[in-house]
Design a protein around this motif. Structure first.
Motif, PDB file in Angstrom:
ATOM      1  N   MET A 265      25.868  50.684  29.387  1.00 39.91           N
ATOM      2  CA  MET A 265      24.491  50.624  29.855  1.00 39.91           C
ATOM      3  C   MET A 265      24.439  50.691  31.382  1.00 39.91           C
ATOM      4  O   MET A 265      25.223  50.014  32.056  1.00 39.91           O
ATOM      5  N   ALA A 266      23.531  51.489  31.887  1.00 41.99           N
ATOM      6  CA  ALA A 266      23.173  51.387  33.300  1.00 41.99           C
ATOM      7  C   ALA A 266      22.158  50.254  33.455  1.00 41.99           C
ATOM      8  O   ALA A 266      21.579  49.786  32.466  1.00 41.99           O
ATOM      9  N   ARG A 267      21.957  49.798  34.672  1.00 42.48           N
ATOM     10  CA  ARG A 267      20.950  48.765  34.892  1.00 42.48           C
ATOM     11  C   ARG A 267      19.587  49.276  34.431  1.00 42.48           C
ATOM     12  O   ARG A 267      19.186  50.391  34.770  1.00 42.48           O
ATOM     13  N   PRO A 268      18.853  48.501  33.624  1.00 42.50           N
ATOM     14  CA  PRO A 268      17.587  48.984  33.085  1.00 42.50           C
ATOM     15  C   PRO A 268      16.571  49.307  34.171  1.00 42.50           C
ATOM     16  O   PRO A 268      16.606  48.761  35.279  1.00 42.50           O
ATOM     17  N   GLN A 269      15.636  50.171  33.833  1.00 40.50           N
ATOM     18  CA  GLN A 269      14.530  50.470  34.730  1.00 40.50           C
ATOM     19  C   GLN A 269      13.561  49.298  34.812  1.00 40.50           C
ATOM     20  O   GLN A 269      12.942  49.069  35.851  1.00 40.50           O
ATOM     21  N   ALA A 270      13.423  48.552  33.686  1.00 39.92           N
ATOM     22  CA  ALA A 270      12.537  47.388  33.653  1.00 39.92           C
ATOM     23  C   ALA A 270      12.989  46.450  32.542  1.00 39.92           C
ATOM     24  O   ALA A 270      13.528  46.882  31.526  1.00 39.92           O
ATOM     25  N   PHE A 271      12.767  45.153  32.789  1.00 41.10           N
ATOM     26  CA  PHE A 271      13.044  44.109  31.799  1.00 41.10           C
ATOM     27  C   PHE A 271      12.060  42.975  32.059  1.00 41.10           C
ATOM     28  O   PHE A 271      11.982  42.475  33.188  1.00 41.10           O
ATOM     29  N   TYR A 272      11.290  42.595  31.029  1.00 36.00           N
ATOM     30  CA  TYR A 272      10.220  41.621  31.228  1.00 36.00           C
ATOM     31  C   TYR A 272       9.784  41.046  29.892  1.00 36.00           C
ATOM     32  O   TYR A 272      10.219  41.514  28.821  1.00 36.00           O
ATOM     33  N   TYR A 273       8.935  40.016  29.942  1.00 39.48           N
ATOM     34  CA  TYR A 273       8.250  39.587  28.724  1.00 39.48           C
ATOM     35  C   TYR A 273       6.755  39.467  28.993  1.00 39.48           C
ATOM     36  O   TYR A 273       6.314  39.294  30.135  1.00 39.48           O
ATOM     37  N   TRP A 274       5.988  39.576  27.895  1.00 37.05           N
ATOM     38  CA  TRP A 274       4.553  39.305  27.916  1.00 37.05           C
ATOM     39  C   TRP A 274       4.298  37.992  27.201  1.00 37.05           C
ATOM     40  O   TRP A 274       4.827  37.750  26.113  1.00 37.05           O
ATOM     41  N   HIS A 275       3.498  37.143  27.823  1.00 40.47           N
ATOM     42  CA  HIS A 275       3.114  35.865  27.223  1.00 40.47           C
ATOM     43  C   HIS A 275       1.653  35.596  27.568  1.00 40.47           C
ATOM     44  O   HIS A 275       1.307  35.462  28.747  1.00 40.47           O
ATOM     45  N   LYS A 276       0.797  35.584  26.546  1.00 40.29           N
ATOM     46  CA  LYS A 276      -0.634  35.330  26.740  1.00 40.29           C
ATOM     47  C   LYS A 276      -1.212  36.232  27.835  1.00 40.29           C
ATOM     48  O   LYS A 276      -1.831  35.775  28.796  1.00 40.29           O
ATOM     49  N   ASP A 277      -0.989  37.535  27.672  1.00 41.79           N
ATOM     50  CA  ASP A 277      -1.556  38.564  28.556  1.00 41.79           C
ATOM     51  C   ASP A 277      -1.011  38.532  29.976  1.00 41.79           C
ATOM     52  O   ASP A 277      -1.592  39.137  30.880  1.00 41.79           O
ATOM     53  N   LYS A 278       0.104  37.858  30.176  1.00 39.16           N
ATOM     54  CA  LYS A 278       0.722  37.839  31.498  1.00 39.16           C
ATOM     55  C   LYS A 278       2.139  38.386  31.398  1.00 39.16           C
ATOM     56  O   LYS A 278       2.922  37.981  30.546  1.00 39.16           O
ATOM     57  N   ARG A 279       2.463  39.297  32.303  1.00 33.65           N
ATOM     58  CA  ARG A 279       3.794  39.902  32.336  1.00 33.65           C
ATOM     59  C   ARG A 279       4.681  39.166  33.331  1.00 33.65           C
ATOM     60  O   ARG A 279       4.303  38.978  34.492  1.00 33.65           O
ATOM     61  N   GLU A 280       5.859  38.775  32.865  1.00 32.88           N
ATOM     62  CA  GLU A 280       6.846  38.078  33.697  1.00 32.88           C
ATOM     63  C   GLU A 280       8.050  38.995  33.894  1.00 32.88           C
ATOM     64  O   GLU A 280       8.739  39.368  32.934  1.00 32.88           O
ATOM     65  N   GLU A 281       8.329  39.354  35.139  1.00 32.78           N
ATOM     66  CA  GLU A 281       9.437  40.250  35.436  1.00 32.78           C
ATOM     67  C   GLU A 281      10.768  39.506  35.343  1.00 32.78           C
ATOM     68  O   GLU A 281      10.930  38.413  35.900  1.00 32.78           O
ATOM     69  N   LEU A 282      11.747  40.130  34.658  1.00 30.75           N
ATOM     70  CA  LEU A 282      13.032  39.483  34.429  1.00 30.75           C
ATOM     71  C   LEU A 282      14.216  40.288  34.958  1.00 30.75           C
ATOM     72  O   LEU A 282      15.361  39.845  34.841  1.00 30.75           O
ATOM     73  N   LEU A 283      13.951  41.450  35.541  1.00 32.17           N
ATOM     74  CA  LEU A 283      15.046  42.293  36.008  1.00 32.17           C
ATOM     75  C   LEU A 283      15.977  41.564  36.986  1.00 32.17           C
ATOM     76  O   LEU A 283      17.207  41.703  36.889  1.00 32.17           O
ATOM     77  N   PRO A 284      15.433  40.743  37.911  1.00 31.13           N
ATOM     78  CA  PRO A 284      16.341  40.031  38.821  1.00 31.13           C
ATOM     79  C   PRO A 284      17.248  39.020  38.123  1.00 31.13           C
ATOM     80  O   PRO A 284      18.264  38.603  38.695  1.00 31.13           O
ATOM     81  N   ALA A 285      16.887  38.611  36.899  1.00 30.23           N
ATOM     82  CA  ALA A 285      17.684  37.618  36.180  1.00 30.23           C
ATOM     83  C   ALA A 285      18.896  38.216  35.488  1.00 30.23           C
ATOM     84  O   ALA A 285      19.755  37.472  34.985  1.00 30.23           O
ATOM     85  N   LEU A 286      18.986  39.554  35.440  1.00 32.72           N
ATOM     86  CA  LEU A 286      20.077  40.194  34.705  1.00 32.72           C
ATOM     87  C   LEU A 286      21.397  40.118  35.460  1.00 32.72           C
ATOM     88  O   LEU A 286      21.466  40.340  36.670  1.00 32.72           O
ATOM     89  N   THR A 287      22.454  39.831  34.710  1.00 36.64           N
ATOM     90  CA  THR A 287      23.822  39.834  35.228  1.00 36.64           C
ATOM     91  C   THR A 287      24.634  40.847  34.435  1.00 36.64           C
ATOM     92  O   THR A 287      24.587  40.861  33.197  1.00 36.64           O
TER      93      THR A 287
END
Length: 266
Positions: free
Chosen positions: A62-84
């Motif tokens: 895998m290359a580093r993803p273009q995006a990684f996040y979750y949706w919770h109650k209509d709010k998007r939380e970015e998670l790309l910086p959390a990837l190792t």
């Protein structure tokens, strides 16, 4: 029964087809976590792996993803910086994958999404990009698992994805740019080698994979249905339904992938 009704009923069935040999099991983007129902706040371990889960075979890089996040109650939380970046080990090889530890505090549904960087498959002379969703719930409170997210391609569940029982059926609707896709081919896989998150590897195969890929076809409303025969993680990939058809001068298969975890009724 009218011909139209016969056709609709046929499309609702899961089609077990001989499209490929056992040596050509499907590429699948995994978005895996061991627990999808949380009763209290926790830090959720997640692994992003590109592999052949039913065959329990070769692991792709895998290359580093273009995006990684979750949706919770209509709010998007970015998670790309959390990837190792990690190395994930399959039975025959190890390759690049990604890990994250994600705090889950509030009740409700969490829809995780990974938008991978397209992967070039030399044997097919094309790129593959699997826009992948997985679901977690905290506290038993539903809060939007059935809502589309507006991805270029996605599968929207028609059954609560964190409450799937063995022996029941699972249905989803395939969307491309928000519109149902008629006649989409959906490949279906099960994680055969139990993931070991401490060692970052797949375990030994638990079943012998079938001789052909499991396939369903979406009906006139973009809906498919599959009967769940065994506990564990089931993945559904609607192939080539996304609007993007080219990447870096070559053909692109932009797929919609969804994962669910099925349990026994105890």
């Amino acid at each position: 029964m009218s011909q139209s009704k016969k056709t609709a009923n046929t499309l609702l069935l899961v089609l077990w087809t001989l499209l490929y040999s056992s040596g050509a099991q499907a590429h699948f983007q995994l978005l895996y976590t061991p627990e999808v129902n949380l009763s209290k706040a926790a830090t959720l371990p997640i692994r992003l792996i590109f592999a052949h889960p039913l065959e329990n075979g070769h692991v792709m890089s895998m290359a580093r993803p273009q995006a990684f996040y979750y949706w919770h109650k209509d709010k998007r939380e970015e998670l790309l910086p959390a990837l190792t970046e990690i190395t994930w080990q399959g039975p025959s090889n190890g390759n690049t994958a990604f890990a994250a530890e994600v705090p889950i505090k509030r009740n409700g549904d969490y829809i995780f999404v990974v938008e991978p960087t397209p992967y070039f498959e030399p044997s097919e002379e094309l790129y593959i990009q699997q826009l992948t969703k997985s679901f977690v719930n905290k506290g038993g409170l539903p809060s939007g698992w059935e809502q589309p997210l507006g991805l270029k391609a996605e599968i929207v569940p028609l059954n609560k994805p964190t409450a799937i029982l063995v022996g029941s059926t699972f249905s989803g609707v395939v969307l491309s740019e928000g519109q149902p896709v008629v006649g989409a081919e959906i490949e279906i896989e099960w994680i055969n080698g139990q993931p070991d998150l401490q060692a970052n590897r797949f375990g030994a195969s638990r079943v012998t994979p079938p001789a052909s890929v499991l396939v369903a076809i979406s009906d006139a409303n973009g809906v498919f249905t599959f009967g769940i025969p065994r506990a564990g993680w089931w993945g559904f990939a609607a192939l080539g339904v996304g609007p993007d058809k080219r990447y870096q001068g070559k053909a692109l298969s932009q797929d919609a992938v969804l994962w669910i975890s099925a349990t026994e009724l105890r």
